[in-house]
Design a protein around this motif. Structure first.
Motif, short mmCIF file in Angstrom:
data_model
loop_
_atom_site.label_atom_id
_atom_site.label_comp_id
_atom_site.label_asym_id
_atom_site.label_seq_id
_atom_site.Cartn_x
_atom_site.Cartn_y
_atom_site.Cartn_z
N SER A 114 50.30 46.40 31.56
CA SER A 114 49.67 45.24 31.04
C SER A 114 49.74 44.07 31.72
CB SER A 114 49.96 45.06 29.52
OG SER A 114 51.11 44.88 29.47
N ALA A 115 50.20 44.20 33.21
CA ALA A 115 50.28 43.06 34.18
C ALA A 115 48.72 42.34 34.33
CB ALA A 115 50.86 43.42 35.17
N GLY A 116 48.91 41.22 34.50
CA GLY A 116 47.58 40.50 34.92
C GLY A 116 47.84 39.30 35.80
N SER A 117 46.89 38.99 36.55
CA SER A 117 46.72 37.97 37.13
C SER A 117 45.61 37.20 37.40
CB SER A 117 47.37 38.23 38.65
OG SER A 117 46.40 39.22 39.36
N GLY A 118 45.36 35.91 37.62
CA GLY A 118 44.24 35.20 38.19
C GLY A 118 44.19 34.11 38.89
N LYS A 119 43.09 33.76 39.37
CA LYS A 119 43.27 32.34 40.18
C LYS A 119 41.68 31.70 40.30
CE LYS A 119 42.90 35.10 44.51
NZ LYS A 119 43.46 35.21 45.89
N GLY A 120 41.56 30.46 40.26
CA GLY A 120 40.31 30.07 40.31
C GLY A 120 40.32 28.41 40.61
N ARG B 256 32.55 26.44 39.04
CA ARG B 256 33.46 27.04 38.23
C ARG B 256 33.30 28.42 39.08
NH1 ARG B 256 35.58 26.21 32.36
NH2 ARG B 256 35.01 24.06 32.01
N TYR B 257 34.91 28.91 39.51
CA TYR B 257 34.88 30.13 40.27
C TYR B 257 36.24 30.80 39.62
CZ TYR B 257 35.33 33.52 43.83
OH TYR B 257 35.63 35.03 44.59
N ARG B 258 36.31 32.00 39.42
CA ARG B 258 37.53 32.59 39.21
C ARG B 258 37.70 34.15 39.49
NH1 ARG B 258 41.13 33.26 34.58
NH2 ARG B 258 43.12 32.56 35.13
N GLU B 259 38.77 34.59 39.84
CA GLU B 259 39.10 36.04 40.13
C GLU B 259 40.21 36.42 39.22
OE1 GLU B 259 40.05 36.42 44.26
OE2 GLU B 259 38.01 35.73 44.84
N THR B 260 39.87 37.51 38.49
CA THR B 260 41.05 37.96 37.75
C THR B 260 41.25 39.43 37.78
OG1 THR B 260 39.71 38.58 35.66
CG2 THR B 260 40.47 36.32 35.98
N THR B 261 42.58 39.98 37.74
CA THR B 261 42.91 41.27 37.42
C THR B 261 43.90 41.65 36.44
OG1 THR B 261 42.77 41.54 39.97
CG2 THR B 261 44.06 43.37 38.98
N ASN B 262 43.52 42.53 35.41
CA ASN B 262 44.11 43.11 34.23
C ASN B 262 44.35 44.32 34.10
OD1 ASN B 262 44.68 40.16 32.84
ND2 ASN B 262 42.31 40.29 33.37
N ASP B 263 45.52 44.91 34.16
CA ASP B 263 45.86 46.21 33.71
C ASP B 263 45.75 46.60 32.52
OD1 ASP B 263 46.79 46.57 36.34
OD2 ASP B 263 48.86 46.64 35.92
N THR B 264 45.27 47.74 31.81
CA THR B 264 45.05 48.25 30.58
C THR B 264 45.83 49.22 30.16
OG1 THR B 264 43.07 49.66 31.52
CG2 THR B 264 42.68 47.54 30.62
N PRO B 265 46.79 48.92 29.12
CA PRO B 265 47.58 49.93 28.64
C PRO B 265 47.22 51.10 27.63
CG PRO B 265 47.79 47.95 27.52
CD PRO B 265 46.71 47.63 28.44
N ASP C 81 46.06 54.46 36.27
CA ASP C 81 46.42 53.23 36.87
C ASP C 81 45.11 52.32 36.41
OD1 ASP C 81 47.49 50.77 37.88
OD2 ASP C 81 46.88 51.46 39.69
N SER C 82 44.92 52.51 34.87
CA SER C 82 43.63 51.72 34.58
C SER C 82 43.77 50.11 34.68
CB SER C 82 43.50 51.93 33.17
OG SER C 82 43.24 53.65 32.76
N LYS C 83 42.74 49.52 35.05
CA LYS C 83 42.69 48.24 35.09
C LYS C 83 41.25 47.67 35.13
CE LYS C 83 44.87 48.48 38.74
NZ LYS C 83 45.70 47.96 40.08
#
Length: 430
Positions: free
Chosen positions: A213-219, A239-248, A271-273
């Protein structure tokens, strides 16, 4: 003779006091009055709405943790906001959007950035609603959102970005917490003559409560405003943003009771995300002051939000693109003309409790989906999917007319509102 001395002494003291009083000078007292800020005007306008509204001052919210919009709406009565494993907060007002879970594109609400549409034919994504970029949040529950063109059950939510007028020249923010939580921001805003700017860069990460369930983002968020003359001003937004989120994934009732930090075995093996490789929102709003009581606002917004869903046996790529336009005529009972303060900061007078809004909003959206098989684990392969691809295109166009007369003294605002039942909400596809 002795009996007359006290009277003589009293008269002498009195004359001495008068002499000192003539020489006494009081310090000058200066009384000044300032123009109301944009936030004070917005608060007054929401207070005049004869229905349920919320004004959320982000300066107060940002005194504590602000990891997601769940923290923004936490203490707002009538607003349900809950996140699960990522930033995708499920936002519901009066039962709206109950069929959508956290992490999905929201429905049932009309959401805006600075009065310009965020909600489009593809729904309402969440990744661009970074709470650190907001100056305030305005909520109009239910039918009260009609004033902003919302025909959805829940009403309207407007996220107002900071500008050079209310942002510090330089701000650094660093948040740390348990389970690998961290968030950083550097921002700057300033006024220079008739121009002002605001820019903010943020990034965050978290290991999450559950496994997988880890996640990260930047923008980045930025805007630039310019006043050509006292009657004409414009502002550009980015507005600009990138995100990555694992799904448990889902757990059984027994797992929730005895091992709530576990993840679904299949999701771990895959490795669902969910990846959002870069969502972009570009907009402009131009305001023309017609007279002391009325103004015209024109806006145009471009929104592109691709997604890479690696949450199942098949990998799903989705690309949404929306273009939205607005044209609003606003007339108030008292002056709404922007006035300059001594330091050049424009402000609007709230006027009285009566306003008339006539507007046109147009939406055009296009959605592309690319379906491809994933074979990271041979045990998860399905027959016949190795070379199969599918492509689907679904256009959506919505046009609506908004006409509204609002009065703070009317306890039945629906009597003053035009019937727009023939128009669809922007979240519905054509």
């Amino acid at each position: 003779m002795l009996s007359r001395q006290p009277a003589f002494l009293f008269a002498a003291l009195t004359l001495t006091s008068f002499a000192h009083a003539d020489a006494l000078q009081l310090a000058p007292v200066e009384v000044t009055g300032g123009e109301p800020s944009a936030g004070e005007v917005a608060r007054a306008q929401l207070r005049d709405v004869p229905g349920g509204t919320h004004y959320i001052d982000m300066d107060s919210v940002q005194q504590g943790r602000v990891s997601t919009n769940e923290d923004v709406f936490k203490y707002q009565a009538g607003v349900y906001a809950k996140a699960a494993n990522n930033e995708g907060v499920k936002l519901s007002i009066r039962g709206s959007g109950l069929n959508r879970g956290p992490g999905a594109h929201a429905s049932g609400l009309y959401e805006m950035f600075d009065g310009l549409p965020l909600t489009g034919p593809g729904g309402t994504p969440y990744e661009l609603k970074d709470p650190l970029w907001q100056s305030r949040v305005e909520v109009l529950r239910g039918a009260n959102g009609f004033d902003q063109g919302a025909l959805a059950l829940g009403g309207a939510v407007n996220y107002v970005t900071r500008t050079g007028y209310d942002a510090p020249k330089l701000q650094l923010r660093y948040e740390l917490g348990s389970r690998g939580y961290g968030q950083r921001e550097i921002s700057s805003g300033q006024v220079s003559g008739d121009a002002d700017y605001y820019i903010s860069l943020t990034d965050s990460e978290s290991d999450g409560y559950q496994h997988q369930s880890a996640g990260s983002g930047k923008g980045v968020a930025a805007n630039f405003g310019y006043r050509f003359n006292p009657d004409l001003e414009t502002r550009f937004y980015l507005r600009y943003r990138e995100t990555t989120n694992d799904t448990p994934g889902k757990l059984t009732r027994n797992q929730i009771s005895h091992d709530p930090e576990a993840a679904n075995t299949l999701n771990v093996a895959r490795d669902s995300k969910r990846l959002q490789p870069g969502s972009t929102w570009l907009a402009n709003k131009t305001t023309l002051q017609l007279d002391d009581n009325s103004r015209l606002e024109a806006g145009l917004a471009y929104h592109d939000y691709p997604m890479d869903l690696r949450e199942g046996t098949n990998r799903l790529k989705v690309a949404y693109t929306d273009i939205s336009g607005t044209l609003n005529y606003i007339r108030a009972g008292h002056a709404v003309r922007p006035r300059q303060q001594n330091h050049g900061r424009p402000a609007h007078h709230p006027g009285d409790a009566q306003q008339r809004h006539v507007g046109i909003r147009a939406y055009a959206g296009r959605q592309y989906r690319l379906l491809r098989a994933r074979h990271q684990d041979p045990r998860l392969q399905l027959p016949g999917l190795r070379h199969r691809t599918a492509r689907r295109q679904r256009p959506g166009i919505d046009v609506g007319l908004v006409a509204d007369h609002r009065s703070g003294g009317d306890l039945h605002p629906s009597r003053n509102r035009s019937d727009l039942s023939g128009y669809r909400h922007a979240g519905q596809s054509a």
